[in-house]
Write a protein that holds these residues in place. Structure first.
Motif, PDB file in Angstrom:
ATOM      1  N   VAL A 143       0.861  -1.183   0.000  1.00 12.05           N
ATOM      2  CA  VAL A 143       0.000   0.000   0.000  1.00 12.05           C
ATOM      3  C   VAL A 143       0.901   1.238   0.000  1.00 12.05           C
ATOM      4  O   VAL A 143       1.710   1.430   0.909  1.00 12.05           O
ATOM      5  N   LEU A 144       0.793   2.053  -1.031  1.00 12.17           N
ATOM      6  CA  LEU A 144       1.535   3.309  -1.129  1.00 12.17           C
ATOM      7  C   LEU A 144       0.584   4.441  -0.780  1.00 12.17           C
ATOM      8  O   LEU A 144      -0.523   4.492  -1.316  1.00 12.17           O
ATOM      9  N   TRP A 145       1.000   5.343   0.092  1.00  6.22           N
ATOM     10  CA  TRP A 145       0.057   6.369   0.541  1.00  6.22           C
ATOM     11  C   TRP A 145       0.769   7.690   0.815  1.00  6.22           C
ATOM     12  O   TRP A 145       1.986   7.728   1.028  1.00  6.22           O
ATOM     13  N   MET A 146      -0.029   8.764   0.803  1.00  2.74           N
ATOM     14  CA  MET A 146       0.482  10.092   1.128  1.00  2.74           C
ATOM     15  C   MET A 146      -0.645  10.908   1.751  1.00  2.74           C
ATOM     16  O   MET A 146      -1.750  10.978   1.221  1.00  2.74           O
ATOM     17  N   PHE A 147      -0.348  11.505   2.908  1.00  2.02           N
ATOM     18  CA  PHE A 147      -1.297  12.369   3.602  1.00  2.02           C
ATOM     19  C   PHE A 147      -0.711  13.772   3.714  1.00  2.02           C
ATOM     20  O   PHE A 147       0.501  13.976   3.557  1.00  2.02           O
ATOM     21  N   SER A 148      -1.572  14.725   4.027  1.00  2.00           N
ATOM     22  CA  SER A 148      -1.088  16.059   4.356  1.00  2.00           C
ATOM     23  C   SER A 148      -0.351  15.997   5.690  1.00  2.00           C
ATOM     24  O   SER A 148      -0.468  15.025   6.439  1.00  2.00           O
ATOM     25  N   GLY A 149       0.407  17.050   5.995  1.00  2.00           N
ATOM     26  CA  GLY A 149       1.251  17.027   7.181  1.00  2.00           C
ATOM     27  C   GLY A 149       0.509  16.863   8.485  1.00  2.00           C
ATOM     28  O   GLY A 149       1.082  16.391   9.472  1.00  2.00           O
ATOM     29  N   ASP A 150      -0.767  17.248   8.523  1.00  2.22           N
ATOM     30  CA  ASP A 150      -1.554  17.103   9.756  1.00  2.22           C
ATOM     31  C   ASP A 150      -2.546  15.949   9.674  1.00  2.22           C
ATOM     32  O   ASP A 150      -3.430  15.823  10.526  1.00  2.22           O
ATOM     33  N   TRP A 151      -2.411  15.101   8.637  1.00  2.00           N
ATOM     34  CA  TRP A 151      -3.246  13.917   8.444  1.00  2.00           C
ATOM     35  C   TRP A 151      -4.711  14.255   8.146  1.00  2.00           C
ATOM     36  O   TRP A 151      -5.570  13.383   8.184  1.00  2.00           O
ATOM     37  N   GLU A 200       5.674  15.894  13.441  1.00  2.00           N
ATOM     38  CA  GLU A 200       6.739  16.726  14.000  1.00  2.00           C
ATOM     39  C   GLU A 200       8.038  16.601  13.209  1.00  2.00           C
ATOM     40  O   GLU A 200       9.047  17.200  13.576  1.00  2.00           O
ATOM     41  N   GLY A 201       8.024  15.781  12.145  1.00  2.00           N
ATOM     42  CA  GLY A 201       9.201  15.656  11.293  1.00  2.00           C
ATOM     43  C   GLY A 201      10.101  14.492  11.602  1.00  2.00           C
ATOM     44  O   GLY A 201      11.240  14.439  11.128  1.00  2.00           O
ATOM     45  N   ILE A 202       9.612  13.505  12.377  1.00  2.00           N
ATOM     46  CA  ILE A 202      10.429  12.359  12.770  1.00  2.00           C
ATOM     47  C   ILE A 202       9.981  11.128  11.985  1.00  2.00           C
ATOM     48  O   ILE A 202       8.810  10.733  12.078  1.00  2.00           O
ATOM     49  N   PRO A 203      10.859  10.475  11.212  1.00  2.00           N
ATOM     50  CA  PRO A 203      10.484   9.265  10.463  1.00  2.00           C
ATOM     51  C   PRO A 203      10.025   8.167  11.420  1.00  2.00           C
ATOM     52  O   PRO A 203      10.371   8.159  12.611  1.00  2.00           O
ATOM     53  N   ALA A 204       9.244   7.228  10.897  1.00  5.07           N
ATOM     54  CA  ALA A 204       8.705   6.157  11.731  1.00  5.07           C
ATOM     55  C   ALA A 204       8.753   4.835  10.989  1.00  5.07           C
ATOM     56  O   ALA A 204       8.625   4.782   9.766  1.00  5.07           O
ATOM     57  N   GLU A 205       8.941   3.774  11.757  1.00  2.00           N
ATOM     58  CA  GLU A 205       8.872   2.412  11.239  1.00  2.00           C
ATOM     59  C   GLU A 205       8.260   1.542  12.333  1.00  2.00           C
ATOM     60  O   GLU A 205       8.665   1.624  13.493  1.00  2.00           O
ATOM     61  N   MET A 206       7.284   0.726  11.985  1.00  3.91           N
ATOM     62  CA  MET A 206       6.622  -0.081  12.998  1.00  3.91           C
ATOM     63  C   MET A 206       5.820  -1.196  12.356  1.00  3.91           C
ATOM     64  O   MET A 206       5.597  -1.193  11.140  1.00  3.91           O
ATOM     65  N   GLU A 207       5.380  -2.119  13.193  1.00  5.35           N
ATOM     66  CA  GLU A 207       4.467  -3.177  12.770  1.00  5.35           C
ATOM     67  C   GLU A 207       3.224  -3.122  13.650  1.00  5.35           C
ATOM     68  O   GLU A 207       3.321  -2.843  14.847  1.00  5.35           O
ATOM     69  N   TYR A 208       2.076  -3.359  13.042  1.00  4.13           N
ATOM     70  CA  TYR A 208       0.837  -3.411  13.804  1.00  4.13           C
ATOM     71  C   TYR A 208      -0.185  -4.254  13.044  1.00  4.13           C
ATOM     72  O   TYR A 208       0.036  -4.647  11.899  1.00  4.13           O
ATOM     73  N   GLU A 230      10.547  24.362   3.997  1.00  2.00           N
ATOM     74  CA  GLU A 230      10.689  25.607   4.749  1.00  2.00           C
ATOM     75  C   GLU A 230      10.409  25.404   6.236  1.00  2.00           C
ATOM     76  O   GLU A 230       9.756  26.204   6.896  1.00  2.00           O
ATOM     77  N   GLY A 231      10.903  24.281   6.748  1.00  2.00           N
ATOM     78  CA  GLY A 231      10.803  24.030   8.172  1.00  2.00           C
ATOM     79  C   GLY A 231       9.497  23.432   8.651  1.00  2.00           C
ATOM     80  O   GLY A 231       9.349  23.157   9.850  1.00  2.00           O
ATOM     81  N   SER A 232       8.545  23.208   7.755  1.00  2.00           N
ATOM     82  CA  SER A 232       7.244  22.668   8.154  1.00  2.00           C
ATOM     83  C   SER A 232       6.978  21.348   7.428  1.00  2.00           C
ATOM     84  O   SER A 232       7.359  21.172   6.264  1.00  2.00           O
ATOM     85  N   VAL A 233       6.318  20.414   8.115  1.00  2.00           N
ATOM     86  CA  VAL A 233       5.931  19.149   7.501  1.00  2.00           C
ATOM     87  C   VAL A 233       4.691  19.395   6.647  1.00  2.00           C
ATOM     88  O   VAL A 233       3.628  19.739   7.167  1.00  2.00           O
TER      89      VAL A 233
END
Length: 474
Positions: A143-151, A200-208, A230-233
């Protein structure tokens, strides 16, 4: 055209191409930008009909826009894009603004045009790329996905979402927050925390676990990255991969491991205890009892190595940044404590830092111990070195033992058929093989009459597996 000298000079300094057209489209004036944009001298095209120069596929729309504009009763201005033939025969994309505003000093309707060829080419390239990505993602299992910075907005997701997460894509588009409903209730807090970190700009990796339609029995591995401008996600993108089969195999291995470990250890403890009683009550059987005790202890040792292998295969692969020299020294010390007569030379070790599995010292221990055990000398000589080699690390173990049997060498190099694993060799060599295999490394074996040389070679930095910092100890 009737014009003042100052008006002509002003129009010639404008970067946009400006022409005047009569009601039939004949050009009655052209400024100097015509030469820069199209390669024509202004006098060469004055008197020509502009529609004769427009691409056949675009001329109908361009003519309709012009005629509709000049026929309007009130002030009207419209924009149209089209291809215009340049002096060298090529086609230049123009964006033109035309209005029905007239003035006594102007002999026609003003059309202001700018060259948008580069923009059109870029837009077409982006569209073609997007189309290719859509085609690829439509058949992708992930599944490939993309959301806005605030979801708050779903920007993209491919059709694989519906099968993996059990909800329609349209529902996700209408309500991006509905994604969390597909996650197992026990896993939702962790997922929400990861989403906050991504914002907040921190990459994530997890299983659920996901998919309520299947009782949340679908396990996914997710990697996500924030896109920062420009400093914002501004966007968060990632992929989800179905790892249900792998998780199921891990659970099965863990169950079998616990059963085997518990039953085998208990039974061997009973056997060794009974052997001791037999020896006490019938000293004349001591030689045969020694065979039972030795065999039982070897089985117990195999059980311990089996446990290490299961742990390696069932836990998530996590690399740690370590000094490989310290890792090797730890493995060598274990062997030196077991075999006082062995001479293990580690003077050639170099300090080389690399990202390795925590179990690397087990592989070193097994290979050094195997060299000692199979030596036919009373004081086996083992030389161990570590060095950097073209962004890789090489651990080399040299011994003075007879040539390693072909089947054992094939275990280490990954060439051995696994059907008769136990009958061919012990589990220690398989443990070494799996450690290097999970590190994307290789083991090579050079068998010589005077001894063997085993080389472990792996990259100093893994390709994509997460890395945790650690001390220099092994």
């Amino acid at each position: 055209m009737v014009e003042s000298a100052s008006l002509g000079v002003l129009l010639d300094h404008v970067q946009d191409k400006i022409v005047l057209l009569d009601e039939r489209g004949k050009m009655t004036y052209a400024n100097d930008a015509v030469e820069q944009t199209l390669g024509y001298e202004p006098d060469d095209i004055v008197g020509e009909n502009t529609f004769d120069y427009i691409h056949p596929d675009d001329v109908a729309e361009a003519r309709d826009t012009f005629e509709r504009t000049i026929a309007a009763d009130e002030f009207t201005e419209n924009t149209v894009e089209y291809r215009f033939r340049a002096s060298d025969g090529s086609w230049v994309w123009l964006e033109s603004r035309v209005s029905n505003l007239t003035d006594a000093a102007l002999d026609g309707y003003v059309v202001s045009s700018r060259d948008i060829t580069d923009r059109v080419a870029a837009e077409r390239e982006q569209a073609e790329t997007a189309t290719r990505l859509q085609e690829l993602s439509a058949v992708a299992g992930d599944v490939l996905w993309m959301f806005s910075g605030d979801w708050s907005e779903l920007l993209f997701v491919n059709p694989a979402y519906e099968d993996m997460y059990g909800k329609p894509v349209e529902q996700l588009r209408e309500d991006p927050a509905s994604f969390i409903e597909t996650v197992h209730p026990d896993d939702r807090p962790r997922v929400k925390e990861a989403m906050e970190r991504l914002s907040e700009g921190i990459p994530a990796e997890m299983e659920y676990r996901v998919n309520p339609e299947y009782g949340y029995e679908v396990s996914v591995w997710v990697q996500a990255e924030p896109i920062v401008e420009e400093g914002s996600v501004v966007r968060i993108t990632g992929f989800s991969r179905d790892v249900t089969d792998r998780k199921r195999r891990q659970r099965q291995l863990c169950v079998m491991d616990k059963l085997l470990r518990h039953n085998l250890r208990n039974d061997l403890t009973t056997i060794l205890g009974q052997a001791e009683l037999i020896e006490e009550q019938a000293p004349e059987t001591s030689e045969r009892v020694a065979v039972i005790r030795r065999t039982g202890e070897e089985l117990m040792d195999s059980a311990e190595k089996q446990r290490d292998i299961i742990d390696i295969l069932t836990t998530d692969v996590r690399f740690e940044r370590r000094d490989v020299r310290a890792v090797v020294e730890r493995g060598v010390e274990v062997v030196a404590d077991r075999f006082d007569s062995a001479h293990i030379d580690v003077n050639g070790l170099s300090s080389v830092h690399a990202s390795v599995l925590p179990q690397l010292h087990l592989a070193v221990t097994e290979l050094v111990e195997n060299a000692v055990r199979h030596s036919d000398r009373s004081a086996p000589q083992i030389d161990v070195t570590v060095r950097a080699e073209d962004r890789h690390v090489v651990i080399e173990i040299r011994d003075d033992a007879p040539p390693i049997p072909a089947n054992e060498a094939q275990v280490l190099t990954g060439e051995y058929e696994m059907s008769d694993i136990y009958h061919s060799t012990g589990l220690g060599l398989w443990l070494a093989y799996w450690v290097l295999n999970l590190m994307d490394g290789r083991i090579t074996v050079d068998r010589e009459p005077a001894g063997n040389r085993i080389r472990l070679r792996f990259a100093d930095q893994p390709r994509s597996t997460p890395v945790e910092s650690a001390g220099s100890g092994g």
